[in-house]
Design a protein around this motif. Structure first.
Motif, PDB file in Angstrom:
ATOM      1  N   LEU A  16      15.856 -33.549 -35.357  1.00  0.00           N
ATOM      2  CA  LEU A  16      15.215 -33.465 -34.034  1.00  0.00           C
ATOM      3  C   LEU A  16      16.263 -33.205 -32.960  1.00  0.00           C
ATOM      4  N   ARG A  17      17.384 -33.938 -33.007  1.00  0.00           N
ATOM      5  CA  ARG A  17      18.461 -33.750 -32.008  1.00  0.00           C
ATOM      6  C   ARG A  17      18.980 -32.311 -32.003  1.00  0.00           C
ATOM      7  N   GLU A  18      18.882 -31.667 -33.137  1.00  0.00           N
ATOM      8  CA  GLU A  18      19.348 -30.275 -33.244  1.00  0.00           C
ATOM      9  C   GLU A  18      18.259 -29.277 -32.845  1.00  0.00           C
ATOM     10  N   GLY A  19      17.077 -29.808 -32.478  1.00  0.00           N
ATOM     11  CA  GLY A  19      16.014 -28.927 -31.997  1.00  0.00           C
ATOM     12  C   GLY A  19      15.081 -28.424 -33.072  1.00  0.00           C
ATOM     13  N   ASP A  20      15.018 -29.078 -34.213  1.00  0.00           N
ATOM     14  CA  ASP A  20      14.163 -28.665 -35.328  1.00  0.00           C
ATOM     15  C   ASP A  20      12.700 -29.001 -35.013  1.00  0.00           C
ATOM     16  N   HIS A  21      11.869 -27.960 -34.855  1.00  0.00           N
ATOM     17  CA  HIS A  21      10.452 -28.145 -34.532  1.00  0.00           C
ATOM     18  C   HIS A  21       9.688 -28.822 -35.671  1.00  0.00           C
ATOM     19  N   ASP A  22      10.064 -28.514 -36.899  1.00  0.00           N
ATOM     20  CA  ASP A  22       9.374 -29.129 -38.038  1.00  0.00           C
ATOM     21  C   ASP A  22       9.629 -30.634 -38.077  1.00  0.00           C
ATOM     22  N   ALA A  23      10.837 -31.053 -37.743  1.00  0.00           N
ATOM     23  CA  ALA A  23      11.161 -32.482 -37.715  1.00  0.00           C
ATOM     24  C   ALA A  23      10.321 -33.173 -36.637  1.00  0.00           C
ATOM     25  N   PHE A  24      10.212 -32.518 -35.485  1.00  0.00           N
ATOM     26  CA  PHE A  24       9.396 -33.074 -34.416  1.00  0.00           C
ATOM     27  C   PHE A  24       7.934 -33.181 -34.851  1.00  0.00           C
ATOM     28  N   SER A  25       7.398 -32.145 -35.465  1.00  0.00           N
ATOM     29  CA  SER A  25       6.013 -32.147 -35.932  1.00  0.00           C
ATOM     30  C   SER A  25       5.782 -33.255 -36.942  1.00  0.00           C
ATOM     31  N   SER A  26       6.739 -33.479 -37.814  1.00  0.00           N
ATOM     32  CA  SER A  26       6.628 -34.532 -38.810  1.00  0.00           C
ATOM     33  C   SER A  26       6.606 -35.912 -38.155  1.00  0.00           C
ATOM     34  N   LEU A  27       7.507 -36.127 -37.177  1.00  0.00           N
ATOM     35  CA  LEU A  27       7.522 -37.401 -36.446  1.00  0.00           C
ATOM     36  C   LEU A  27       6.206 -37.602 -35.696  1.00  0.00           C
ATOM     37  N   TYR A  28       5.713 -36.542 -35.112  1.00  0.00           N
ATOM     38  CA  TYR A  28       4.455 -36.604 -34.367  1.00  0.00           C
ATOM     39  C   TYR A  28       3.311 -36.998 -35.303  1.00  0.00           C
ATOM     40  N   ALA A  29       3.214 -36.309 -36.423  1.00  0.00           N
ATOM     41  CA  ALA A  29       2.124 -36.573 -37.368  1.00  0.00           C
ATOM     42  C   ALA A  29       2.211 -37.995 -37.925  1.00  0.00           C
ATOM     43  N   ALA A  56       4.972 -39.568 -24.147  1.00  0.00           N
ATOM     44  CA  ALA A  56       6.036 -40.186 -24.949  1.00  0.00           C
ATOM     45  C   ALA A  56       6.683 -39.147 -25.855  1.00  0.00           C
ATOM     46  N   PHE A  57       5.865 -38.324 -26.519  1.00  0.00           N
ATOM     47  CA  PHE A  57       6.423 -37.299 -27.396  1.00  0.00           C
ATOM     48  C   PHE A  57       7.119 -36.190 -26.612  1.00  0.00           C
ATOM     49  N   VAL A  58       6.586 -35.843 -25.471  1.00  0.00           N
ATOM     50  CA  VAL A  58       7.253 -34.840 -24.622  1.00  0.00           C
ATOM     51  C   VAL A  58       8.622 -35.380 -24.197  1.00  0.00           C
ATOM     52  N   TYR A  59       8.649 -36.654 -23.820  1.00  0.00           N
ATOM     53  CA  TYR A  59       9.920 -37.291 -23.425  1.00  0.00           C
ATOM     54  C   TYR A  59      10.922 -37.235 -24.576  1.00  0.00           C
ATOM     55  N   ILE A  60      10.458 -37.561 -25.795  1.00  0.00           N
ATOM     56  CA  ILE A  60      11.340 -37.522 -26.975  1.00  0.00           C
ATOM     57  C   ILE A  60      11.891 -36.106 -27.163  1.00  0.00           C
ATOM     58  N   TRP A  61      11.028 -35.113 -27.026  1.00  0.00           N
ATOM     59  CA  TRP A  61      11.466 -33.728 -27.233  1.00  0.00           C
ATOM     60  C   TRP A  61      12.467 -33.304 -26.148  1.00  0.00           C
ATOM     61  N   GLU A  62      12.149 -33.632 -24.899  1.00  0.00           N
ATOM     62  CA  GLU A  62      13.029 -33.221 -23.802  1.00  0.00           C
ATOM     63  C   GLU A  62      14.388 -33.917 -23.859  1.00  0.00           C
ATOM     64  N   LYS A  64      15.836 -35.080 -26.653  1.00  0.00           N
ATOM     65  CA  LYS A  64      16.245 -35.112 -28.061  1.00  0.00           C
ATOM     66  C   LYS A  64      17.763 -35.126 -28.247  1.00  0.00           C
ATOM     67  N   ALA A  65      18.474 -34.380 -27.441  1.00  0.00           N
ATOM     68  CA  ALA A  65      19.928 -34.317 -27.595  1.00  0.00           C
ATOM     69  C   ALA A  65      20.610 -35.611 -27.165  1.00  0.00           C
ATOM     70  N   LEU A  66      19.980 -36.362 -26.314  1.00  0.00           N
ATOM     71  CA  LEU A  66      20.571 -37.591 -25.780  1.00  0.00           C
ATOM     72  C   LEU A  66      20.057 -38.858 -26.467  1.00  0.00           C
ATOM     73  N   LEU A  67      19.117 -38.710 -27.409  1.00  0.00           N
ATOM     74  CA  LEU A  67      18.505 -39.874 -28.042  1.00  0.00           C
ATOM     75  C   LEU A  67      19.534 -40.710 -28.794  1.00  0.00           C
ATOM     76  N   HIS A  68      19.524 -41.968 -28.492  1.00  0.00           N
ATOM     77  CA  HIS A  68      20.358 -42.932 -29.223  1.00  0.00           C
ATOM     78  C   HIS A  68      19.451 -44.122 -29.512  1.00  0.00           C
ATOM     79  N   ILE A  69      18.847 -44.105 -30.676  1.00  0.00           N
ATOM     80  CA  ILE A  69      17.849 -45.101 -31.027  1.00  0.00           C
ATOM     81  C   ILE A  69      18.482 -46.121 -31.967  1.00  0.00           C
ATOM     82  N   GLU A  70      18.561 -47.369 -31.504  1.00  0.00           N
ATOM     83  CA  GLU A  70      19.154 -48.453 -32.291  1.00  0.00           C
ATOM     84  C   GLU A  70      18.148 -49.003 -33.302  1.00  0.00           C
ATOM     85  N   THR A  71      16.886 -49.105 -32.888  1.00  0.00           N
ATOM     86  CA  THR A  71      15.848 -49.643 -33.767  1.00  0.00           C
ATOM     87  C   THR A  71      15.145 -48.482 -34.438  1.00  0.00           C
ATOM     88  N   SER A  72      13.948 -48.706 -34.891  1.00  0.00           N
ATOM     89  CA  SER A  72      13.176 -47.617 -35.498  1.00  0.00           C
ATOM     90  C   SER A  72      12.599 -46.719 -34.401  1.00  0.00           C
TER      91      SER A  72
END
Length: 189
Positions: A16-29, A56-62, A64-72
């Motif tokens: 997702l951080r690299e901009g993979d649309h399929d990864a985003f779609s999978s997380l969304y689903a 929430a998903f738009v925020y994750i996508w926008e 994505k490069a800065l995401l640092h998620i400690e939990t799930s």
């Protein structure tokens, strides 16, 4: 979450951080339905719940490069939806408070304007009625309005204090019924 799920989620986040649309779609689903149910329980409104999840998903996508998620990721998404809800709630409170204050201002302003208009009208009527009075009566009344003591009025007009009081009493009786409120207002202070 099992170890394989954690690895799979980390892999999806990396993609997702690299901009993979399929990864985003999978997380969304994977997470959409759980997020929607959570959002719906918060707001009890289908459209608003759907908007929160989408935001929430738009925020994750926008971000994505800065995401640092400690939990799930799902915990992160739940927090994102909750923050959207809290922000909306705070926004509604600000709007409600503003509307209440503005309505109070309008109500109070209308009262002040109405009172000013009423006072001007009463004052104009009083001036008309004073013009109809004998000269000494209106002079006594006007001087009394200026908070001049009866002794000074008597001296200025060349009459006795008792005459000043009598003239004032007669003036108030003549104006009495029509201007009861106004006369009280003028001499109440």
């Amino acid at each position: 979450m099992t170890i394989s799920n954690a690895i799979s989620e980390r892999e999806l986040l990396h993609r997702l951080r690299e901009g993979d649309h399929d990864a985003f779609s999978s997380l969304y689903a994977t997470h959409h339905d759980a997020l929607y149910l959570y959002a719906y329980r918060l707001v009890d409104d289908e459209d608003l719940a759907a908007d929160f999840v989408q935001e929430a998903f738009v925020y994750i996508w926008e971000k994505k490069a800065l995401l640092h998620i400690e939990t799930s990721l799902i915990a992160y998404l739940f927090r994102t939806v909750r923050h959207k809800f809290l922000n909306l709630k705070a926004h509604y409170k600000v709007r409600t408070d503003f509307a209440d204050h503005f309505q109070h201002y309008l109500d109070e302003g209308a009262y002040v304007v109405d009172r000013n208009i009423e006072e001007k009208e009463l004052f104009a009527q009083l001036q008309t009625e004073l013009a109809k009075l004998p000269q000494k009566m209106s002079q006594v009344f006007n001087l009394r309005q200026q908070n001049i003591p009866d002794s000074a009025i008597a001296e200025q007009l060349g009459i006795s204090e008792k005459t000043v009081k009598n003239l004032m009493s007669q003036t108030l009786k003549k104006l009495g019924h029509t201007f009861k409120r106004f006369v009280f207002f003028l001499f109440a202070y």
